[in-house]
Design a protein around this motif. Structure first.
Motif, short mmCIF file in Angstrom:
data_model
loop_
_atom_site.label_atom_id
_atom_site.label_comp_id
_atom_site.label_asym_id
_atom_site.label_seq_id
_atom_site.Cartn_x
_atom_site.Cartn_y
_atom_site.Cartn_z
N ARG A 1 -3.69 3.02 -2.05
CA ARG A 1 -3.06 4.36 -1.53
C ARG A 1 -3.73 5.12 -0.74
NH1 ARG A 1 -2.09 8.82 -6.32
NH2 ARG A 1 -4.33 8.76 -6.17
N TYR A 2 -2.78 5.29 0.62
CA TYR A 2 -3.59 5.65 1.68
C TYR A 2 -2.98 7.09 2.10
CZ TYR A 2 -5.31 5.91 6.42
OH TYR A 2 -5.83 6.08 7.79
N PHE A 3 -3.62 8.24 2.46
CA PHE A 3 -3.36 9.48 2.54
C PHE A 3 -3.37 9.68 4.28
CE2 PHE A 3 -3.90 9.53 -1.70
CZ PHE A 3 -3.26 10.68 -2.36
N PRO A 4 -2.30 9.31 4.86
CA PRO A 4 -2.76 9.78 6.46
C PRO A 4 -2.57 10.93 6.92
CG PRO A 4 -0.18 9.50 5.81
CD PRO A 4 -1.21 9.56 4.58
N GLU A 5 -3.27 10.98 8.26
CA GLU A 5 -3.27 12.33 9.17
C GLU A 5 -2.13 11.79 10.01
OE1 GLU A 5 -7.29 12.75 10.42
OE2 GLU A 5 -7.92 13.16 8.63
N LEU A 6 -1.25 12.73 10.21
CA LEU A 6 -0.11 12.87 11.05
C LEU A 6 -0.16 13.59 12.28
CD1 LEU A 6 2.95 12.47 8.61
CD2 LEU A 6 1.61 10.50 9.47
N ASP A 7 0.35 13.02 13.55
CA ASP A 7 0.09 14.21 14.63
C ASP A 7 1.48 14.66 14.73
OD1 ASP A 7 2.08 12.06 15.80
OD2 ASP A 7 0.93 11.39 17.29
N LYS A 8 2.00 15.57 15.55
CA LYS A 8 2.98 16.25 15.93
C LYS A 8 4.52 15.20 15.89
CE LYS A 8 3.05 16.86 20.97
NZ LYS A 8 4.04 16.04 20.97
N ASP A 9 3.85 14.12 16.34
CA ASP A 9 5.29 13.20 16.46
C ASP A 9 5.38 12.39 15.09
OD1 ASP A 9 5.74 13.70 18.98
OD2 ASP A 9 4.31 12.53 19.88
N VAL B 1 0.94 -1.19 -0.25
CA VAL B 1 -0.08 -0.15 0.02
C VAL B 1 0.92 1.21 0.09
CG1 VAL B 1 -1.79 1.31 1.31
CG2 VAL B 1 -1.81 -1.38 1.19
N GLN B 2 0.62 2.07 -1.04
CA GLN B 2 1.72 3.38 -0.91
C GLN B 2 0.90 4.33 -0.01
OE1 GLN B 2 1.21 5.57 -4.49
NE2 GLN B 2 2.74 6.89 -4.18
N LEU B 3 1.78 5.02 0.98
CA LEU B 3 1.43 5.71 1.96
C LEU B 3 2.03 6.97 1.67
CD1 LEU B 3 0.51 6.13 5.01
CD2 LEU B 3 2.92 5.96 5.63
N VAL B 4 1.09 7.93 1.46
CA VAL B 4 1.27 9.37 0.86
C VAL B 4 1.49 10.21 1.90
CG1 VAL B 4 0.85 11.04 -1.05
CG2 VAL B 4 0.10 8.48 -1.48
N THR B 5 2.71 10.60 2.29
CA THR B 5 2.77 11.53 3.26
C THR B 5 2.76 13.11 2.63
OG1 THR B 5 5.37 11.30 3.19
CG2 THR B 5 4.14 9.89 4.80
N ARG C 1 3.27 10.25 13.84
CA ARG C 1 2.49 9.03 13.99
C ARG C 1 1.15 9.15 13.24
NH1 ARG C 1 3.79 5.09 17.01
NH2 ARG C 1 5.55 5.01 18.26
N ILE C 2 0.66 8.11 12.59
CA ILE C 2 -0.60 8.03 11.83
C ILE C 2 -1.79 7.94 12.74
CG2 ILE C 2 -2.07 6.81 9.94
CD1 ILE C 2 0.93 5.57 9.12
N THR C 3 -2.59 9.03 12.52
CA THR C 3 -3.68 9.14 13.88
C THR C 3 -5.08 8.88 12.77
OG1 THR C 3 -3.93 11.45 13.48
CG2 THR C 3 -2.66 10.61 15.15
N GLY C 4 -5.19 8.66 11.66
CA GLY C 4 -6.29 8.65 10.76
C GLY C 4 -5.72 8.82 9.09
N GLY C 5 -6.66 9.02 8.34
CA GLY C 5 -6.42 9.36 7.02
C GLY C 5 -7.57 8.66 6.31
N GLY C 6 -7.19 8.46 5.03
CA GLY C 6 -8.28 7.78 4.00
C GLY C 6 -7.69 7.40 2.78
N PHE C 7 -8.19 6.27 2.01
CA PHE C 7 -8.10 6.06 0.64
C PHE C 7 -8.38 6.69 -0.14
CE2 PHE C 7 -7.84 2.05 3.44
CZ PHE C 7 -6.80 1.42 2.93
N ARG C 8 -7.52 7.05 -1.34
CA ARG C 8 -8.16 7.68 -2.47
C ARG C 8 -7.46 7.40 -3.74
NH1 ARG C 8 -6.09 13.55 0.05
NH2 ARG C 8 -7.08 13.10 1.88
#
Length: 101
Positions: free
Chosen positions: A84-92, A65-69, A94-101
């Protein structure tokens, strides 16, 4: 019978403090096997994301799965195969959520 009392006390203390807990099979400490292909079990994927993995842990678990940061450039074609997953990242980072697009 009085000699057995210290042993029972130590056993009770060990149980109460968790000293007898077997950590060799603790799910949080063991690495799960990589999932080949794209995401088909979305419930398991959501459970994994809820652990707030790092991008490296994500790649280890879902190598296909492509992780698109946010620092990556990518096209925006529509994909409906959870590849392909577009993550939501916290200040550290780390992936806290996101979605496939």
């Amino acid at each position: 019978m009085r000699k057995a009392m210290p042993a029972l006390f130590l056993l009770a203390a060990a149980i109460a403090t968790g000293a007898c807990h077997d950590t060799t099979h603790d799910g949080a400490k063991t690495e799960a096997k990589p999932v080949a292909g794209f995401v088909t079990d979305t419930a398991a994927f959501d459970t994994f994301i809820a652990t707030h993995p790092t991008p490296a842990q994500f790649h280890a678990r879902y190598p296909d799965v492509q992780l698109v940061t946010p620092d990556m450039v990518t096209t925006m074609e529509m994909r409906s195969n959870n590849s392909r997953y577009f993550p939501e990242l916290d200040k550290d980072g780390r992936i806290t959520g996101g979605g496939f697009r």
